[in-house]
Write a protein that holds these residues in place. Sequence first.
Motif, short mmCIF file in Angstrom:
data_model
loop_
_atom_site.label_atom_id
_atom_site.label_comp_id
_atom_site.label_asym_id
_atom_site.label_seq_id
_atom_site.Cartn_x
_atom_site.Cartn_y
_atom_site.Cartn_z
N THR A 186 -11.24 -4.93 -7.01
CA THR A 186 -12.65 -5.27 -6.80
C THR A 186 -13.49 -4.89 -8.01
O THR A 186 -14.48 -5.55 -8.34
CB THR A 186 -13.19 -4.58 -5.54
N ALA A 187 -13.09 -3.82 -8.69
CA ALA A 187 -13.82 -3.35 -9.88
C ALA A 187 -13.59 -4.24 -11.09
O ALA A 187 -14.19 -4.04 -12.14
CB ALA A 187 -13.44 -1.92 -10.20
N GLY A 188 -12.69 -5.24 -10.96
CA GLY A 188 -12.50 -6.21 -12.03
C GLY A 188 -11.25 -6.06 -12.86
O GLY A 188 -11.07 -6.77 -13.86
N MET A 189 -10.37 -5.15 -12.45
CA MET A 189 -9.12 -4.98 -13.20
C MET A 189 -8.22 -6.20 -13.03
O MET A 189 -8.11 -6.76 -11.94
CB MET A 189 -8.38 -3.73 -12.69
N THR A 190 -7.60 -6.63 -14.11
CA THR A 190 -6.58 -7.68 -14.05
C THR A 190 -5.31 -7.05 -13.48
O THR A 190 -4.85 -6.02 -13.99
CB THR A 190 -6.30 -8.24 -15.45
N MET A 191 -4.75 -7.65 -12.42
CA MET A 191 -3.63 -7.02 -11.73
C MET A 191 -2.51 -8.01 -11.45
O MET A 191 -2.76 -9.15 -11.07
CB MET A 191 -4.10 -6.37 -10.41
N LEU A 192 -1.29 -7.55 -11.63
CA LEU A 192 -0.09 -8.30 -11.28
C LEU A 192 0.68 -7.42 -10.32
O LEU A 192 1.12 -6.32 -10.69
CB LEU A 192 0.73 -8.61 -12.54
N VAL A 193 0.83 -7.87 -9.07
CA VAL A 193 1.32 -7.02 -7.99
C VAL A 193 2.55 -7.63 -7.33
O VAL A 193 2.51 -8.77 -6.88
CB VAL A 193 0.22 -6.80 -6.93
N VAL A 194 3.61 -6.85 -7.26
CA VAL A 194 4.79 -7.20 -6.47
C VAL A 194 4.73 -6.39 -5.19
O VAL A 194 4.65 -5.16 -5.23
CB VAL A 194 6.10 -6.91 -7.23
N THR A 195 4.72 -7.06 -4.04
CA THR A 195 4.57 -6.33 -2.79
C THR A 195 5.12 -7.12 -1.61
O THR A 195 5.27 -8.34 -1.68
CB THR A 195 3.08 -6.00 -2.53
N HIS A 196 5.43 -6.37 -0.54
CA HIS A 196 5.76 -6.99 0.74
C HIS A 196 4.60 -6.85 1.72
O HIS A 196 4.73 -7.23 2.89
CB HIS A 196 7.02 -6.35 1.34
N GLU A 197 3.48 -6.31 1.26
CA GLU A 197 2.31 -6.13 2.11
C GLU A 197 1.51 -7.43 2.13
O GLU A 197 0.65 -7.66 1.28
CB GLU A 197 1.46 -4.95 1.61
N MET A 198 1.82 -8.28 3.10
CA MET A 198 1.22 -9.62 3.13
C MET A 198 -0.28 -9.57 3.44
O MET A 198 -1.04 -10.42 2.97
CB MET A 198 1.94 -10.49 4.15
N GLY A 199 -0.71 -8.58 4.22
CA GLY A 199 -2.13 -8.44 4.50
C GLY A 199 -2.92 -8.19 3.23
O GLY A 199 -3.99 -8.77 3.01
N PHE A 200 -2.40 -7.32 2.38
CA PHE A 200 -3.04 -7.04 1.09
C PHE A 200 -3.07 -8.32 0.24
O PHE A 200 -4.10 -8.66 -0.35
CB PHE A 200 -2.27 -5.95 0.35
N ALA A 201 -1.94 -9.01 0.19
CA ALA A 201 -1.86 -10.24 -0.61
C ALA A 201 -2.90 -11.26 -0.15
O ALA A 201 -3.59 -11.88 -0.96
CB ALA A 201 -0.46 -10.83 -0.53
N LYS A 202 -3.01 -11.41 1.14
CA LYS A 202 -3.93 -12.42 1.68
C LYS A 202 -5.38 -12.05 1.43
O LYS A 202 -6.22 -12.91 1.16
CB LYS A 202 -3.68 -12.59 3.19
N HIS A 203 -5.66 -10.75 1.47
CA HIS A 203 -7.05 -10.28 1.37
C HIS A 203 -7.52 -10.14 -0.08
O HIS A 203 -8.69 -10.40 -0.38
CB HIS A 203 -7.18 -8.94 2.09
N VAL A 204 -6.63 -9.74 -0.98
CA VAL A 204 -7.05 -9.34 -2.32
C VAL A 204 -6.68 -10.36 -3.41
O VAL A 204 -7.40 -10.53 -4.38
CB VAL A 204 -6.48 -7.95 -2.68
#
Length: 243
Positions: A186-204
């Motif tokens: 949210t603070a504007g960082m460029t992010m590349l995320v590998v995750t199984h947390e689908m809720g996080f993926a959908k929201h962020v």
Amino acid sequence: MEELILEYRNVHKSFKNVHVLRGVSLTVAKGETVVIIGKSGSGKSTILRCTNLLEQIQQGEILFKGKNIKQYNIMELREDIGIVFQSYNLFPHYTALQNCSLALRVVKGKQKEEADRIGLAMLERVGLKDKVDSYPRHLSGGQQQRVAIARSLALNPSVMMFDEVTSALDPELIGEVLKVMEDVATAGMTMLVVTHEMGFAKHVAKKVVFLDEGKIAEMDTPDEVFDHPKDENLKRFLSAILK
């Protein structure tokens, strides 16, 4: 026009006879959060490891700020592309603050006072101001992971990569780490995320990439990927993981 921070062009990576990445092409724009999902062994973590030269690709190219990563000094590249793994990799004999300030002194050459000030600010940012003098053995897994994130943020990277950072945590600790990651995004960082947390993926996430056997099988907005998947393997993957 979007400013591209990372660009992957027809990237191939093999380990002996195993072709792990098979022509991956992907862009990550400044301030964008891109989430990579897929089954174990699909090549997700390998993409991150290739990005900061922990692994070398055999074909294609990876550009960082418009320049091939192989043209960078490897230490400077790793300063500017932070990575947090599922194992916290904290120094057990250092406090949380010392873990965060050490790289600033060794890598950036900052004096102890300034390094400690930045380290303290980063620990406060991840909600651990009261744990600055605690050693890793006195911290929960979630707290240790937040220290690892604070340590990476302290170097002020252009990109943060997260490799399954919650997979080793107890379920009740996952939320506190995801909240920190969400705040960083949210603070504007460029992010590349590998995750199984689908809720996080959908929201962020701004963009979700489904990797299947080393290829990008589907790439779209979270709404499209989760609510209107087109690839049959993606449908099966989501059906299994969202039970």
